[in-house]
Design a protein around this motif. Structure first.
Motif, short mmCIF file in Angstrom:
data_model
loop_
_atom_site.label_atom_id
_atom_site.label_comp_id
_atom_site.label_asym_id
_atom_site.label_seq_id
_atom_site.Cartn_x
_atom_site.Cartn_y
_atom_site.Cartn_z
N MET A 31 62.20 -23.15 48.31
CA MET A 31 63.27 -22.94 49.28
C MET A 31 63.19 -21.53 49.86
O MET A 31 62.73 -20.60 49.19
CB MET A 31 64.64 -23.16 48.64
N THR A 32 63.65 -21.39 51.09
CA THR A 32 63.72 -20.06 51.70
C THR A 32 64.85 -19.27 51.04
O THR A 32 65.70 -19.83 50.35
CB THR A 32 63.98 -20.16 53.21
N SER A 33 64.88 -17.98 51.27
CA SER A 33 65.94 -17.14 50.70
C SER A 33 67.31 -17.56 51.24
O SER A 33 68.31 -17.52 50.51
CB SER A 33 65.67 -15.66 51.04
N GLU A 46 75.24 -22.66 48.55
CA GLU A 46 75.65 -23.48 47.41
C GLU A 46 75.49 -24.98 47.69
O GLU A 46 75.22 -25.77 46.78
CB GLU A 46 77.11 -23.18 47.07
N LYS A 47 75.65 -25.37 48.95
CA LYS A 47 75.60 -26.79 49.31
C LYS A 47 74.21 -27.40 49.14
O LYS A 47 74.07 -28.63 49.12
CB LYS A 47 76.08 -26.97 50.75
N ASN A 48 73.19 -26.57 49.03
CA ASN A 48 71.83 -27.08 48.92
C ASN A 48 71.46 -27.54 47.51
O ASN A 48 70.34 -28.00 47.30
CB ASN A 48 70.83 -26.01 49.38
N TYR A 49 72.38 -27.40 46.58
CA TYR A 49 72.11 -27.79 45.20
C TYR A 49 72.95 -29.00 44.84
O TYR A 49 74.13 -29.08 45.16
CB TYR A 49 72.42 -26.64 44.24
N LEU A 50 72.33 -29.96 44.15
CA LEU A 50 73.05 -31.14 43.71
C LEU A 50 73.90 -30.82 42.49
O LEU A 50 73.47 -30.06 41.62
CB LEU A 50 72.07 -32.27 43.37
N SER A 94 67.89 -25.40 41.12
CA SER A 94 69.13 -24.97 40.48
C SER A 94 69.53 -23.59 40.98
O SER A 94 68.68 -22.73 41.23
CB SER A 94 68.96 -24.94 38.95
N LYS A 95 70.82 -23.39 41.15
CA LYS A 95 71.34 -22.09 41.58
C LYS A 95 70.98 -21.00 40.57
O LYS A 95 70.86 -19.82 40.92
CB LYS A 95 72.86 -22.18 41.74
N ARG A 96 70.80 -21.40 39.33
CA ARG A 96 70.49 -20.42 38.28
C ARG A 96 69.04 -19.94 38.35
O ARG A 96 68.70 -18.92 37.76
CB ARG A 96 70.74 -21.05 36.90
N ILE A 97 68.20 -20.70 39.05
CA ILE A 97 66.79 -20.32 39.16
C ILE A 97 66.53 -19.79 40.57
O ILE A 97 66.35 -20.57 41.51
CB ILE A 97 65.86 -21.51 38.86
#
Length: 631
Positions: free
Chosen positions: A525-527, A533-537, A593-596
């Motif tokens: 994914m790009t920066s 946030e919406k790009n993560y399931l 994942s938002k965490r990664i």
């Protein structure tokens, strides 16, 4: 927008394009002139009768051999060690309506079976081979005589020249598109070139059950949308020659291909007749065959020969898959490089260039899911047009493979903000649920009426097998679990590298390929996309995805357990790695994942993706198509 398109168009025409064309010509000349004629340049022109090592059941007469009496078989061993020849010519006299059958092995290699094409076979001699053993089958055809000659000669390989020349230019154009973030155009150009090339270069009947699917597509092209075995269909008069191709032994070099093509280009191969036919694909609905049927219809208008008819059917599928992939990548809101890499997998080219519907089904799957991800990750209301895109795509998938009916669950990834009102949400949910349920029921009912067990395998009874499953559900779940655990390594090694009847990708390449797909799923994914946030399931959405994928696997395995496996068996027959391909895209979309987070430069990831795709596509074309059949 027009100015941006104009700039992209102009960016193709510069010094880099001239340099690319120049080096593409050099590479094409090297491959077609030098590489294909190494023995000729090294050892010179050669045309000799090889020395006989041993002859059993044969009588030699000058430079010909005859079968001794009424013997059913004969063996000829010849010495190749002293000649450095690259080709072995075996020429026979045709008798009755059949042609000479034989098998041949070089040194200690496994013997391969052949039948004459136009009274001769031109076989490539493996480098360093010292001896050839030819076993002649005289049980069906009384062979009058045959000859064997070892040769070296110069040949300009037009196929290698065209593929490497155009391939270099296509990669250059694709890179310009990729560099400027026109991902869908990169995929379209690359898919069309490599897909159509595969469609023409892949020998007949090398696709999964290709001849059977081709017969079904012929019935659709003839307007028989509800074909049953025994119906009369307009087909090429000599269509059986295509069916017998595999039994004759695939051509293994450029010269044999040109000879085979010349035979099928004769006028009588364009003659059409209406005859009763049967196909194991008769239980499928006609809609998944529409695109290849269009290709066949066009071919029938011009009375092309049976080989061209097969090519046009394959190209119809390539165009459909390329079009769906183009739209899917345009719609996908994030991780476009991931879908680019999936669409350009060699296995997609192989499936796309086969008579059948696997790749088109995958194209519609990608399109429908990309539309859902687009709505979900952009948090906007769904329009009627967008609903129709999802509904039509999912209907096509289910009509192709009813066992993928759980695809319906992906619709429920949409949130309340994707609908104008709650009533609107309920309405659309009910409509698509009823529609897909009806499509699934209709597809299954049609297949049941025609007959699920089209292969007529002894011991297979779909009704009795279903009773076994319903009577012992826990036992059946244990069979599923054991089967998957036993086959997981096989699936891992072959999901991207198994090309049916073509040479497959090595385990190492398959491992690197799978690793790269996972890398793009997590870090592709790009920066800007990473910060949204919406790009993560969510956990709920990932649970829906996993549950849907498990249901697809179970239903597909169950379908094969019922229709392809002996009643009461503790394993599942016929499950192939390609059945897992529809599970890959939605599955890996869950890995981000938002965490990664990562600080990789997106431009570097694009370059890496391009380089990797060049490597695996070139390797696929060379190792699975050009080297075994045209060099």
């Amino acid at each position: 927008m027009r100015r941006n398109k104009k700039n992209i168009f102009l960016s193709f025409f510069n010094l880099k394009l001239v340099v690319t064309i120049f080096f593409s010509i050099l590479l094409a000349l090297f491959m077609s002139v030098i590489l294909g004629n190494i023995s000729f340049f090294k050892y010179g022109n050669l045309d000799i009768l090889p020395a006989e090592v041993e002859a059993t059941g044969l009588i030699k007469s000058q430079d010909h051999y005859k079968i001794d009496g009424d013997k059913q078989s004969a063996t000829l061993k010849i010495d190749l060690s002293q000649y450095n020849a690259s080709k072995l010519f075996i020429v026979s006299q045709e008798t009755e309506s059949h042609q000479m059958k034989f098998s041949i092995s070089f040194d200690d290699d496994e013997a391969k079976k052949y039948q004459m094409m136009a009274n001769q076979r031109i076989l490539s001699i493996p480098h360093g081979a010292k001896q050839a053993t030819i076993n002649i089958d005289n049980s069906e055809v009384k062979i009058s005589s045959f000859s064997v000659r070892a040769k070296n000669y110069f040949v300009f390989n037009k196929i290698l020249f065209i593929i490497f020349f155009l391939g270099g230019i296509v990669f250059y154009i694709g890179y310009v598109f990729l560099k400027n973030n026109h991902f869908e155009w990169f995929v379209l150009v690359t898919l069309l070139f490599f897909g159509i090339s595969t469609a023409i270069l892949m020998p007949p009947t090398k696709g999964f059950d290709e001849y059977q699917h081709f017969l079904k597509a012929l019935s659709v092209a003839d307007g028989n949308f509800f074909f049953e075995n025994g119906d009369k269909v307009l087909v090429p008069e000599k269509i059986n020659d295509l069916n017998e191709f595999e039994f004759r032994g695939t051509y293994s070099n450029y010269e044999e291909f040109t000879s085979y093509y010349a035979t099928l280009s004769q006028e009588d191969y364009g003659t059409r007749v209406s005859v009763p036919i049967s196909s194991t694909a008769s239980s499928y609905l006609f809609i998944p065959y529409i695109f290849e049927a269009i290709g066949i219809f066009v071919g029938n208008l011009f009375s092309v020969n049976v080989l061209w008819l097969l090519w046009l059917a394959r190209i119809g599928n390539v165009l459909a898959f390329a079009g769906c992939s183009f739209l899917a990548i345009r719609l996908l809101p994030r991780s476009k490089l991931l879908l680019v890499a999936l669409c350009l997998q060699p296995v997609m080219l192989y499936l796309g260039a086969s008579a059948g519907f696997d790749s088109v089904m995958l194209g519609f799957l990608y399109l429908g899911l990309s539309q859902i991800y687009n709505l979900r990750m952009n948090s906007r209301n769904m329009t009627t047009r967008e609903f129709l895109v999802i509904a039509i795509s999912f209907c096509f998938v289910i009509m192709a493979k009813v066992s993928y009916a759980p695809i319906l669950l992906f619709f429920f990834l949409l949130r309340k903000e994707n609908f104008s009102t709650n009533k609107n949400r309920i309405f659309y949910s009910i409509v698509i649920s009823v529609l897909l349920f009806w499509v699934a029921l209709t597809t299954y009912s049609y297949a049941s009426n025609i007959g699920l067990n089209q292969w007529k395998i002894d011991g297979v009874d779909t009704g009795l097998q279903l009773k076994q499953i319903l009577g012992n559900p826990l036992e059946y779940l244990g069979i599923l679990s054991n089967y998957f655990s036993d086959q997981i390594l096989f699936f891992y090694e072959n999901i991207f590298g198994f090309f049916g009847y073509l040479p497959r990708m090595s385990s190492m390449w398959n491992f690197l390929n799978l690793f790269f797909i996972l890398f793009l799923a997590v870090f592709g994914m790009t920066s800007v996309e990473q910060r949204d946030e919406k790009n993560y399931l969510s956990i709920r959405e990932k649970a829906i995805t996993v549950f849907s994928l498990v249901c697809m696997f179970v239903l597909t395995a169950t379908a094969l357990y019922m229709s392809f496996t002996v009643v009461g068996s503790d394993t599942i027959e016929g499950y192939q790695p390609r059945y897992l391909l529809p599970l890959i895209f939605p599955g890996v979309m869950c890995l981000a994942s938002k965490r990664i987070q990562n600080d990789f430069k997106y431009q570097n990831i694009k370059v890496l993706t391009f380089v990797w795709l060049v490597i695996i596509l070139t390797s696929y074309m060379w190792n699975s198509l050009l080297l075994p059949f045209y060099v």
